[in-house]
Design a protein around this motif. Structure first.
Motif, mmCIF file in Angstrom:
data_model
loop_
_atom_site.group_PDB
_atom_site.id
_atom_site.type_symbol
_atom_site.label_atom_id
_atom_site.label_comp_id
_atom_site.label_asym_id
_atom_site.label_seq_id
_atom_site.Cartn_x
_atom_site.Cartn_y
_atom_site.Cartn_z
ATOM 1 N N GLU A 22 -4.439 -7.177 -5.363
ATOM 2 C CA GLU A 22 -5.617 -6.689 -6.088
ATOM 3 C C GLU A 22 -5.531 -5.185 -6.329
ATOM 4 O OE1 GLU A 22 -9.262 -8.363 -4.533
ATOM 5 O OE2 GLU A 22 -8.650 -10.344 -5.230
ATOM 6 N N GLU A 26 -5.767 -3.439 -9.908
ATOM 7 C CA GLU A 26 -6.681 -2.314 -10.148
ATOM 8 C C GLU A 26 -5.946 -1.126 -10.764
ATOM 9 O OE1 GLU A 26 -8.997 -1.246 -6.697
ATOM 10 O OE2 GLU A 26 -9.629 -3.333 -6.411
ATOM 11 N N LEU A 73 -9.278 -9.776 -9.972
ATOM 12 C CA LEU A 73 -9.304 -10.742 -8.878
ATOM 13 C C LEU A 73 -7.999 -11.535 -8.850
ATOM 14 C CD1 LEU A 73 -11.190 -11.852 -6.647
ATOM 15 C CD2 LEU A 73 -12.008 -13.509 -8.303
ATOM 16 N N HIS A 74 -7.283 -11.400 -7.741
ATOM 17 C CA HIS A 74 -6.014 -12.110 -7.566
ATOM 18 C C HIS A 74 -6.285 -13.497 -7.005
ATOM 19 C CE1 HIS A 74 -1.870 -12.914 -6.551
ATOM 20 N NE2 HIS A 74 -2.232 -13.175 -5.315
#
Length: 155
Positions: A22, A26, A73-74
């Motif tokens: 994540e 980002e 969101l992973h």
């Protein structure tokens, strides 16, 4: 045993955790926002109040209130259970913010899911549906054009 450990670390990249992935997402999104010359509009903010708050990495504020939030969101985990549980955590967070009238007006989850089909893909689709049912926008992380359109929109 040491050889197996080293193989897991360097070849299978065992150090790559959900949090790490994540962070990578980002950094990529932050780069896109600044390339589009809108990065300065977004900051990392705890959305909520003293009772309940959630950190979102990209929040646009208006009149000192969170107006728009974006969360990469992973969800490309190796196990379907991890995909479902990580998604459920964010569905719960969105629900709690909404219940308290603290959810920003516009929320987008830029999700990265597993490749292919099978049980992991079904878990991913179930999670995406849960997020949409919670009333937020969901786009594939790879859909840079529409993510940036969401970020840039003023209305």
């Amino acid at each position: 045993a040491t050889l197996d450990q080293l193989y897991g670390f360097y070849v299978e990249r065992a150090f790559v955790t959900r949090e790490y992935q994540e962070n990578v997402l980002e950094r990529g999104l932050r780069k896109w926002l600044f390339q589009a010359r809108i990065g300065e509009r977004f900051t990392k903010v705890d959305v909520g109040n003293d009772e309940y708050h959630v950190a979102f990495p990209f929040v646009e504020q208006r009149n000192e209130h969170a107006y728009k939030a974006i969360k990469p969101l992973h969800l490309a985990h190796d196990q379907p259970t991890k995909i479902i549980e990580h998604g459920a955590l964010w569905v719960t967070r969105v629900g709690q913010l909404r219940k308290r009238n603290l959810l920003p007006e516009k929320v987008l989850f830029a999700v990265q899911g597993p490749a292919g089909d099978g049980v992991r893909a079904r878990a991913y689709l179930e999670t995406v549906d849960g997020l949409k049912d919670a009333g937020v926008n969901v786009l594939p992380y790879a859909d840079k054009e529409h993510i940036l359109a969401f970020a840039a929109a003023n209305a």
